[in-house]
Design a protein around this motif. Structure first.
Motif, PDB file in Angstrom:
ATOM      1  N   HIS A  57       0.973  -1.167   0.032  1.00 19.03           N
ATOM      2  CA  HIS A  57       0.241  -0.007  -0.123  1.00 19.03           C
ATOM      3  C   HIS A  57       0.789   1.220  -0.117  1.00 19.03           C
ATOM      4  O   HIS A  57       1.923   1.363   0.751  1.00 19.03           O
ATOM      5  N   LEU A  58       0.473   2.189  -0.455  1.00 15.68           N
ATOM      6  CA  LEU A  58       1.239   3.513  -0.934  1.00 15.68           C
ATOM      7  C   LEU A  58       0.199   4.614  -0.515  1.00 15.68           C
ATOM      8  O   LEU A  58      -0.724   4.745  -1.186  1.00 15.68           O
ATOM      9  N   LEU A  59       0.493   5.388   0.624  1.00 14.39           N
ATOM     10  CA  LEU A  59      -0.211   6.561   0.831  1.00 14.39           C
ATOM     11  C   LEU A  59       0.478   7.823   0.182  1.00 14.39           C
ATOM     12  O   LEU A  59       1.482   8.155   0.613  1.00 14.39           O
ATOM     13  N   LEU A  60      -0.420   8.497  -0.269  1.00 13.79           N
ATOM     14  CA  LEU A  60       0.262   9.834  -0.794  1.00 13.79           C
ATOM     15  C   LEU A  60      -0.448  11.115  -0.278  1.00 13.79           C
ATOM     16  O   LEU A  60      -1.867  11.092  -0.261  1.00 13.79           O
ATOM     17  N   ARG A  80      -3.800  -0.268  -4.750  1.00 14.56           N
ATOM     18  CA  ARG A  80      -2.822  -0.044  -3.583  1.00 14.56           C
ATOM     19  C   ARG A  80      -2.664   1.333  -3.092  1.00 14.56           C
ATOM     20  O   ARG A  80      -1.837   1.481  -2.298  1.00 14.56           O
ATOM     21  N   VAL A  81      -3.080   2.281  -3.830  1.00 16.28           N
ATOM     22  CA  VAL A  81      -2.931   3.936  -3.448  1.00 16.28           C
ATOM     23  C   VAL A  81      -4.101   4.344  -2.972  1.00 16.28           C
ATOM     24  O   VAL A  81      -5.057   4.233  -3.405  1.00 16.28           O
ATOM     25  N   ALA A  82      -3.758   5.364  -2.043  1.00 14.02           N
ATOM     26  CA  ALA A  82      -4.739   6.193  -1.373  1.00 14.02           C
ATOM     27  C   ALA A  82      -4.137   7.629  -1.318  1.00 14.02           C
ATOM     28  O   ALA A  82      -3.022   7.794  -1.179  1.00 14.02           O
ATOM     29  N   LEU A  83      -5.140   8.803  -1.460  1.00  8.68           N
ATOM     30  CA  LEU A  83      -4.762   9.908  -1.737  1.00  8.68           C
ATOM     31  C   LEU A  83      -5.374  10.705  -0.454  1.00  8.68           C
ATOM     32  O   LEU A  83      -6.443  10.590  -0.031  1.00  8.68           O
ATOM     33  N   TYR A  84      -4.480  11.870  -0.069  1.00 16.22           N
ATOM     34  CA  TYR A  84      -5.060  12.849   0.960  1.00 16.22           C
ATOM     35  C   TYR A  84      -4.494  14.008   0.549  1.00 16.22           C
ATOM     36  O   TYR A  84      -3.229  14.252   0.514  1.00 16.22           O
TER      37      TYR A  84
END
Length: 316
Positions: A57-60, A80-84
């Motif tokens: 998982h990659l949190l950006l 796999r990617v979540a954005l904030y």
């Protein structure tokens, strides 16, 4: 890409600062959970995603809405990617980060896209609106602040965040001139500062330190760094890595002292009561690293970059 098993990405053609050192420092596990708190245009993020497997998982995160729009366009199709959209200082309140992290990256300072676009107001070399906000959706612009700040406050900001020796003189002139014509353009401000400081150092534009100071103040960069470092420390799993790239001594000093505070026992004082036993929660990994000569030649911005890496220690 929707199934989270995207075709492996190639190494970015235009590498972000200290790309290989960051990848090595974070020691990415294929099934790990990593947070890039300063996405920018995704150079480091691509490296992280390439190293992750289908269960990673990659949190950006990024303050800049344009950076998040870029991330959404290029990364959001991967499950796999979540954005904030927001500062990494807010990571402790993000449920995705609260699940624990195997690695955190902060690439501090202003990004190349922000500097290169005159309309963002970061550059004294290009004329544009005097904004300087990384997050253009909130907060006070540099022009608004300069229009109402006291001479004392302006001088303090220039000295504390820019280490500008002529801070008081610059502040006095800015306050005097704004009553005639408000400062609304970057070239206008840069010319005024140059007129005060002069051009005694040909290698550094006379407005460099002042622009840096105002930008740091407007974006609360050092306050966010303090908060973000503590949040990263608290959210890292045992063995997780923290990597921070700094570009000036104020940032690097904060990072260095933070790591030391959690990695080394404080010096004893025989005149004071015996302190409780110290248990290190971080391990310094390699000290201060700098870009090699080849990278600096290819990317002059890397000249002032300092990378520090720490590993979460303590009981598993």
């Amino acid at each position: 890409m929707a199934n989270g098993t995207s075709v492996p990405m190639q190494t970015p053609r235009h590498l972000p600062v200290m790309w290989k050192e960051v990848m090595d420092g974070l020691h990415v596990k294929p099934d790990g959970r990593y947070l890039d708190g300063t996405f920018g245009r995704g150079g480091h993020a691509r490296g992280l995603l390439e190293a992750l497997g289908p269960d990673g998982h990659l949190l950006l995160m990024d303050k800049d809405p344009e950076a998040i729009a870029h991330a959404r366009e290029h990364f959001a199709g991967d499950t796999r990617v979540a954005l904030y959209h927001g500062s990494f200082a807010e990571m402790a309140g993000w449920p995705e980060a609260q699940r624990g992290l195997d690695g955190v990256l902060f690439d501090l300072g202003v990004s190349s896209p922000q500097l290169d676009v005159a309309e963002r107001g970061f550059s004294f070399r290009q004329d544009g609106p005097l904004d300087m906000r990384m997050d253009t959706t909130r907060g006070q612009s540099a022009a608004d602040w300069l229009a109402q700040a006291s001479e004392k406050d302006i001088a303090e900001v220039l000295w504390l965040y820019g280490e500008e020796k002529a801070s008081r003189k610059i502040a006095r002139v800015l306050v005097a001139k704004r009553s005639e014509t408000p400062f609304t353009r970057t070239a206008q401000l840069a010319e005024c500062i140059a007129g005060v400081v002069g051009r005694f150092d040909a290698k550094i534009h006379p407005a460099t330190r002042s622009f840096q100071a105002i930008r740091i103040f407007i974006n609360r960069e050092l306050d966010d760094l303090q908060t973000g470092l503590q949040a990263a420390h608290d959210l890292l799993k045992h063995g997780g890595r923290l990597a921070v790239i700094s570009f000036h001594s104020l940032e690097d000093r904060i990072v260095k002292q933070f790591i030391a505070r959690h990695a080394k026992a404080p010096a004893g004082n025989r005149r004071m009561p015996e302190a409780p036993a110290f248990h290190a929660s971080l391990k310094d990994v390699g000290g201060a690293a700098k870009a090699d000569a080849a990278e600096v030649a290819a990317n002059p911005r890397a000249r002032s970059a300092v990378l520090r890496v720490a590993e979460k220690a303590g009981a598993a």
